[in-house]
Scaffold this motif. Structure first.
Motif, PDB file in Angstrom:
ATOM      1  N   MET A 185     -50.091  59.881  15.012  1.00  0.00           N
ATOM      2  CA  MET A 185     -49.050  60.035  13.903  1.00  0.00           C
ATOM      3  C   MET A 185     -48.243  61.314  14.349  1.00  0.00           C
ATOM      4  O   MET A 185     -47.095  61.181  13.903  1.00  0.00           O
ATOM      5  N   ASN A 186     -48.827  62.274  15.232  1.00  0.00           N
ATOM      6  CA  ASN A 186     -47.966  63.549  15.972  1.00  0.00           C
ATOM      7  C   ASN A 186     -46.930  62.950  16.853  1.00  0.00           C
ATOM      8  O   ASN A 186     -45.983  63.499  17.005  1.00  0.00           O
ATOM      9  N   LEU A 187     -47.516  61.903  17.606  1.00  0.00           N
ATOM     10  CA  LEU A 187     -46.660  61.717  18.833  1.00  0.00           C
ATOM     11  C   LEU A 187     -45.566  60.642  18.543  1.00  0.00           C
ATOM     12  O   LEU A 187     -44.477  60.740  18.814  1.00  0.00           O
ATOM     13  N   GLY A 188     -45.916  59.727  17.503  1.00  0.00           N
ATOM     14  CA  GLY A 188     -45.067  58.618  17.292  1.00  0.00           C
ATOM     15  C   GLY A 188     -43.323  58.874  17.219  1.00  0.00           C
ATOM     16  O   GLY A 188     -42.666  58.422  17.975  1.00  0.00           O
ATOM     17  N   TRP A 189     -43.350  59.694  16.158  1.00  0.00           N
ATOM     18  CA  TRP A 189     -41.882  60.020  15.805  1.00  0.00           C
ATOM     19  C   TRP A 189     -41.147  61.007  16.796  1.00  0.00           C
ATOM     20  O   TRP A 189     -39.938  60.867  17.089  1.00  0.00           O
ATOM     21  N   LYS A 190     -42.077  61.807  17.550  1.00  0.00           N
ATOM     22  CA  LYS A 190     -41.369  62.664  18.663  1.00  0.00           C
ATOM     23  C   LYS A 190     -40.834  61.958  19.750  1.00  0.00           C
ATOM     24  O   LYS A 190     -39.829  62.023  20.201  1.00  0.00           O
ATOM     25  N   LEU A 191     -41.842  60.725  20.037  1.00  0.00           N
ATOM     26  CA  LEU A 191     -41.511  60.161  21.240  1.00  0.00           C
ATOM     27  C   LEU A 191     -40.270  59.097  20.687  1.00  0.00           C
ATOM     28  O   LEU A 191     -39.448  58.672  21.493  1.00  0.00           O
ATOM     29  N   ALA A 192     -40.338  58.611  19.754  1.00  0.00           N
ATOM     30  CA  ALA A 192     -39.220  57.666  18.988  1.00  0.00           C
ATOM     31  C   ALA A 192     -37.810  58.385  19.421  1.00  0.00           C
ATOM     32  O   ALA A 192     -36.889  57.948  19.483  1.00  0.00           O
ATOM     33  N   ALA A 193     -37.861  59.606  18.590  1.00  0.00           N
ATOM     34  CA  ALA A 193     -36.837  60.716  18.726  1.00  0.00           C
ATOM     35  C   ALA A 193     -36.302  60.722  20.280  1.00  0.00           C
ATOM     36  O   ALA A 193     -34.817  60.607  20.438  1.00  0.00           O
ATOM     37  N   THR A 194     -37.338  60.858  21.080  1.00  0.00           N
ATOM     38  CA  THR A 194     -36.764  61.032  22.481  1.00  0.00           C
ATOM     39  C   THR A 194     -36.238  59.716  23.189  1.00  0.00           C
ATOM     40  O   THR A 194     -35.189  59.845  23.911  1.00  0.00           O
ATOM     41  N   VAL A 195     -36.848  58.578  22.794  1.00  0.00           N
ATOM     42  CA  VAL A 195     -36.361  57.517  23.055  1.00  0.00           C
ATOM     43  C   VAL A 195     -34.657  57.304  22.752  1.00  0.00           C
ATOM     44  O   VAL A 195     -33.928  56.554  23.453  1.00  0.00           O
ATOM     45  N   HIS A 196     -34.496  57.545  21.496  1.00  0.00           N
ATOM     46  CA  HIS A 196     -33.359  57.303  20.666  1.00  0.00           C
ATOM     47  C   HIS A 196     -32.244  58.248  21.063  1.00  0.00           C
ATOM     48  O   HIS A 196     -30.909  58.195  20.886  1.00  0.00           O
ATOM     49  N   GLY A 197     -32.585  59.243  21.949  1.00  0.00           N
ATOM     50  CA  GLY A 197     -31.702  60.383  22.337  1.00  0.00           C
ATOM     51  C   GLY A 197     -31.299  61.640  21.431  1.00  0.00           C
ATOM     52  O   GLY A 197     -30.364  62.078  21.767  1.00  0.00           O
ATOM     53  N   TYR A 198     -31.937  61.663  20.115  1.00  0.00           N
ATOM     54  CA  TYR A 198     -31.689  62.666  19.408  1.00  0.00           C
ATOM     55  C   TYR A 198     -32.484  63.869  19.046  1.00  0.00           C
ATOM     56  O   TYR A 198     -32.371  64.610  18.141  1.00  0.00           O
ATOM     57  N   ALA A 199     -33.548  63.812  20.067  1.00  0.00           N
ATOM     58  CA  ALA A 199     -34.796  64.880  19.803  1.00  0.00           C
ATOM     59  C   ALA A 199     -34.206  66.078  20.360  1.00  0.00           C
ATOM     60  O   ALA A 199     -33.289  66.089  21.339  1.00  0.00           O
ATOM     61  N   PRO A 200     -34.507  67.295  19.517  1.00  0.00           N
ATOM     62  CA  PRO A 200     -34.144  68.481  20.180  1.00  0.00           C
ATOM     63  C   PRO A 200     -34.781  69.083  21.389  1.00  0.00           C
ATOM     64  O   PRO A 200     -35.713  68.332  21.574  1.00  0.00           O
ATOM     65  N   GLU A 201     -34.300  69.712  21.987  1.00  0.00           N
ATOM     66  CA  GLU A 201     -35.003  70.157  23.498  1.00  0.00           C
ATOM     67  C   GLU A 201     -36.308  70.503  23.148  1.00  0.00           C
ATOM     68  O   GLU A 201     -36.409  71.478  22.414  1.00  0.00           O
ATOM     69  N   GLY A 202     -37.490  70.089  24.051  1.00  0.00           N
ATOM     70  CA  GLY A 202     -38.451  70.393  23.722  1.00  0.00           C
ATOM     71  C   GLY A 202     -39.384  69.749  22.968  1.00  0.00           C
ATOM     72  O   GLY A 202     -40.772  70.257  22.496  1.00  0.00           O
ATOM     73  N   LEU A 203     -38.852  68.956  21.947  1.00  0.00           N
ATOM     74  CA  LEU A 203     -39.606  68.086  20.994  1.00  0.00           C
ATOM     75  C   LEU A 203     -40.888  67.627  21.481  1.00  0.00           C
ATOM     76  O   LEU A 203     -41.989  67.700  21.001  1.00  0.00           O
ATOM     77  N   LEU A 204     -40.666  66.823  22.559  1.00  0.00           N
ATOM     78  CA  LEU A 204     -42.003  66.117  22.892  1.00  0.00           C
ATOM     79  C   LEU A 204     -43.030  67.044  23.424  1.00  0.00           C
ATOM     80  O   LEU A 204     -44.189  66.874  23.503  1.00  0.00           O
ATOM     81  N   ASP A 205     -42.476  68.380  23.966  1.00  0.00           N
ATOM     82  CA  ASP A 205     -43.662  69.361  24.461  1.00  0.00           C
ATOM     83  C   ASP A 205     -44.552  69.715  23.353  1.00  0.00           C
ATOM     84  O   ASP A 205     -45.650  70.188  23.519  1.00  0.00           O
ATOM     85  N   ARG A 223     -41.924  66.825   7.868  1.00  0.00           N
ATOM     86  CA  ARG A 223     -41.622  65.919   9.162  1.00  0.00           C
ATOM     87  C   ARG A 223     -41.843  64.447   8.865  1.00  0.00           C
ATOM     88  O   ARG A 223     -42.988  64.218   8.095  1.00  0.00           O
ATOM     89  N   PRO A 224     -41.656  63.490   9.762  1.00  0.00           N
ATOM     90  CA  PRO A 224     -42.111  62.108   9.610  1.00  0.00           C
ATOM     91  C   PRO A 224     -43.686  62.003   9.628  1.00  0.00           C
ATOM     92  O   PRO A 224     -44.190  60.978   9.119  1.00  0.00           O
ATOM     93  N   ASP A 225     -44.443  62.965  10.400  1.00  0.00           N
ATOM     94  CA  ASP A 225     -45.908  62.888  10.379  1.00  0.00           C
ATOM     95  C   ASP A 225     -46.403  63.428   9.128  1.00  0.00           C
ATOM     96  O   ASP A 225     -47.641  63.626   9.246  1.00  0.00           O
ATOM     97  N   GLY A 226     -45.653  63.836   8.096  1.00  0.00           N
ATOM     98  CA  GLY A 226     -46.128  64.471   6.824  1.00  0.00           C
ATOM     99  C   GLY A 226     -46.383  65.977   6.828  1.00  0.00           C
ATOM    100  O   GLY A 226     -46.959  66.642   5.803  1.00  0.00           O
ATOM    101  N   ILE A 227     -46.044  66.671   7.755  1.00  0.00           N
ATOM    102  CA  ILE A 227     -46.347  67.941   7.971  1.00  0.00           C
ATOM    103  C   ILE A 227     -45.127  68.815   7.547  1.00  0.00           C
ATOM    104  O   ILE A 227     -43.720  68.448   7.644  1.00  0.00           O
ATOM    105  N   VAL A 228     -45.324  69.764   6.725  1.00  0.00           N
ATOM    106  CA  VAL A 228     -44.223  70.625   6.106  1.00  0.00           C
ATOM    107  C   VAL A 228     -43.534  71.572   7.250  1.00  0.00           C
ATOM    108  O   VAL A 228     -44.233  72.448   7.950  1.00  0.00           O
ATOM    109  N   ALA A 229     -42.514  71.322   7.338  1.00  0.00           N
ATOM    110  CA  ALA A 229     -41.597  72.103   8.508  1.00  0.00           C
ATOM    111  C   ALA A 229     -40.875  73.232   8.021  1.00  0.00           C
ATOM    112  O   ALA A 229     -40.557  73.922   8.574  1.00  0.00           O
ATOM    113  N   TRP A 230     -40.669  73.171   6.624  1.00  0.00           N
ATOM    114  CA  TRP A 230     -40.026  74.084   5.955  1.00  0.00           C
ATOM    115  C   TRP A 230     -40.190  74.110   4.439  1.00  0.00           C
ATOM    116  O   TRP A 230     -40.262  73.173   3.705  1.00  0.00           O
ATOM    117  N   ALA A 231     -40.376  75.427   3.714  1.00  0.00           N
ATOM    118  CA  ALA A 231     -40.568  75.475   2.376  1.00  0.00           C
ATOM    119  C   ALA A 231     -39.483  76.373   1.887  1.00  0.00           C
ATOM    120  O   ALA A 231     -39.663  77.712   2.281  1.00  0.00           O
TER     121      ALA A 231
END
Length: 514
Positions: free
Chosen positions: A323-343, A478-486
């Motif tokens: 769940m954590n990896l999927g959306w990050k890897l997809a964003a990297t594949v599609h070219g819109y991942a911010p720098e360091g997201l996959l790390d 985030r797509p994995d259901g984690i709160v990124a900002w409130a």
């Protein structure tokens, strides 16, 4: 040579869940599985029985797969039954720690401030066949290719691509993910460092005919002066722990005589096994790779970490990885991942894996049949029997204690989002099924709408009044259901934009292949 965005090695629950996440995001995905056919006695009940934690059930719910999962698992409870309640109900079950059962009535609900009524509040007993059938069907709907009878023998990768060899075929991909279990070929071929602790016991699982079953204790978990044995739900389904330092090698043959001798030793009885239908051995070796990524090769599930099955955390840990990896890897594949997201995959999931390994080691430590360990066990039993102790155990077992360090002091950020619901009945779970992030805006002027529209391919914006906002004005999930900002009742638009940019990249960058 066939080319894909991602090749996943291993069609177990973790590999299939990850494949669904990537397929949902529009990636071209191939899953390679060593076994020629799905299903086996080890994946069906009773040997394939597994418990999904509330966190894992939540993952299926948020992707619209909870009802199919319950049906495949033979669970007839209605997960929507308590949604109209104003307060969350206590858990129906908690589980155990080292065989010490925890009383769900002792869980302090007030100590779970973000718990709201949800279809995914409790764990589910299922089996591997059920989980894999639901995920395989969804993967096929999403265009994922699954090729069986394909054992990976070589991996070559550089800065731009990876080539995987399976049999006589080669497959090119931009990324490869090893989800191929505790004896992962991907981990070995890619040279990941695997470190940890050596075993203290050899464990056995068997399905056997017992000539004199009354000889054994009827209790489920039995700790003895020489080890431990478990009597599962199905007749003749036995588990054993022999504290021999893990001396029995898995390459040795499991004979009836050996299994009977071990059962007699750990039970202190003269029990007789008249026939052994299926049997397997394991140990409590606890190992973890030092990183979950080497260049364009990543690991998830047991390929990245192994430990004893005590507490049933392995499958749940792997689903959390996917769940954590999927959306990050997809964003990297599609070219819109911010720098360091996959790390951030390793940064967030490696500590969770390390904690589960320690949770497993701790259980082994209090189950040893020596006097010192048994003295510790008495103290631990007393502590877990208190309200605070039971609540602590529930948080650990359910996964509700997981919080990623996202650099925010807000108490909700980094936690899985509670099931917030709008007044019109729309639930958070209704908004997460397409795999995008979600911006919930409870403020009256919808001040975040224009900002969120800049990320509309990656963030789903929804506004309105809610049944219970938990004092929030807006939440970015985030797509994995984690709160990124409130934000509070007067949310800061600039703070929202900074958080969105951190996790979803620049709004000016459009996905390259969606």
């Amino acid at each position: 040579m066939d080319e894909f965005d991602v090749v996943i090695v291993g069609a177990g629950p973790v590999g299939l869940f990850l494949a669904c996440e990537l397929g949902l995001a529009g990636c071209a995905v191939l899953v390679l599985e060593r076994e020629p056919e799905p299903g086996s006695p080890w994946r069906a009940d009773p040997l394939g029985t597994r418990g999904l934690s509330a966190t894992s059930v939540e993952a299926f719910y948020r992707r619209g797969m909870l009802h199919p999962l319950l049906k495949a698992s033979g669970v007839h409870d209605d997960p929507d039954a308590n949604l109209d309640a104003d307060e969350p109900s206590p858990p129906r079950s908690v589980g155990h720690f080292a065989g010490i059962a925890l009383d769900p009535a002792e869980v302090d609900i007030a100590a779970l401030p973000f718990r709201l009524p949800s279809p995914a509040m409790d764990g589910v007993m299922t089996n591997l066949d059920a989980v894999e059938s639901v995920l395989s069907e969804r993967a096929a709907e999403l265009g994922v290719e699954i090729w069986r009878g394909a054992a990976v023998s070589a991996i070559a990768h550089d800065h731009d691509s990876v080539v995987v060899q399976a049999g006589e075929h080669e497959y090119a991909a931009r990324w490869v993910v090893g989800c191929d279990g505790g004896r992962s070929a991907v981990r070995r071929l890619a040279g990941f460092e695997f470190v940890g602790t050596e075993p203290e016991f050899t464990g056995y699982v068997l399905l056997a005919a017992i000539a004199d079953p009354e000889t054994l204790s009827p209790e489920i978990i039995n700790l003895t002066p020489t080890g431990a044995y478990l009597r599962m739900r199905a007749e003749g389904h036995i588990g054993m722990m022999d504290f021999d330092g893990g001396a029995f090698d898995r390459t040795q043959q499991l004979t009836r005589d050996h299994l009977q001798a071990v059962l007699r030793r750990v039970s202190g009885t003269s029990v007789t096994l008249s026939d052994v239908r299926l049997a397997s051995s394991f140990t409590d070796r606890a190992m973890q790779t030092t990183t979950y990524r080497q260049g364009r090769v990543l690991l998830a599930g047991d390929a990245a970490h192994i430990h004893s099955p005590l507490g049933g955390q392995g499958l749940n840990l792997g689903i959390g990885d996917a769940m954590n990896l999927g959306w990050k890897l997809a964003a990297t594949v599609h070219g819109y991942a911010p720098e360091g997201l996959l790390d951030t995959y390793t940064r967030e999931r490696h500590p969770i894996g390390a904690r589960v390994l320690d949770w497993s080691r701790a259980q082994v430590a209090v189950m040893r049949p020596d006097p010192h360990s048994q003295a510790i066990r008495g103290v631990v039993r007393d502590l877990l029997g208190t309200r605070d102790g039971t609540t602590y155990g529930f948080k650990k077992i359910s996964g509700s204690s997981i919080r990623y360090d996202l650099g925010s002091e807000h108490a909700l950020v980094g936690h899985s989002a509670p099931e917030l619901r709008f007044a019109d009945g729309t639930r958070l779970g209704d908004l997460t099924q397409d795999g995008r992030g979600v911006a919930l805006d409870f403020s009256t002027n919808r001040r975040l709408r224009d900002s969120a529209m800049g990320w509309e391919n990656r963030i789903r914006y929804s506004a309105g009044s809610a049944r219970n906002t938990l004092g929030l004005g807006a939440v970015l999930i985030r797509p994995d259901g984690i709160v990124a900002w409130a934000g509070d009742r007067d949310p800061d638009r600039e703070a929202f934009e900074r958080a969105a940019g951190r996790w979803f990249g620049s709004p000016a960058i459009q996905p390259s292949s969606l």
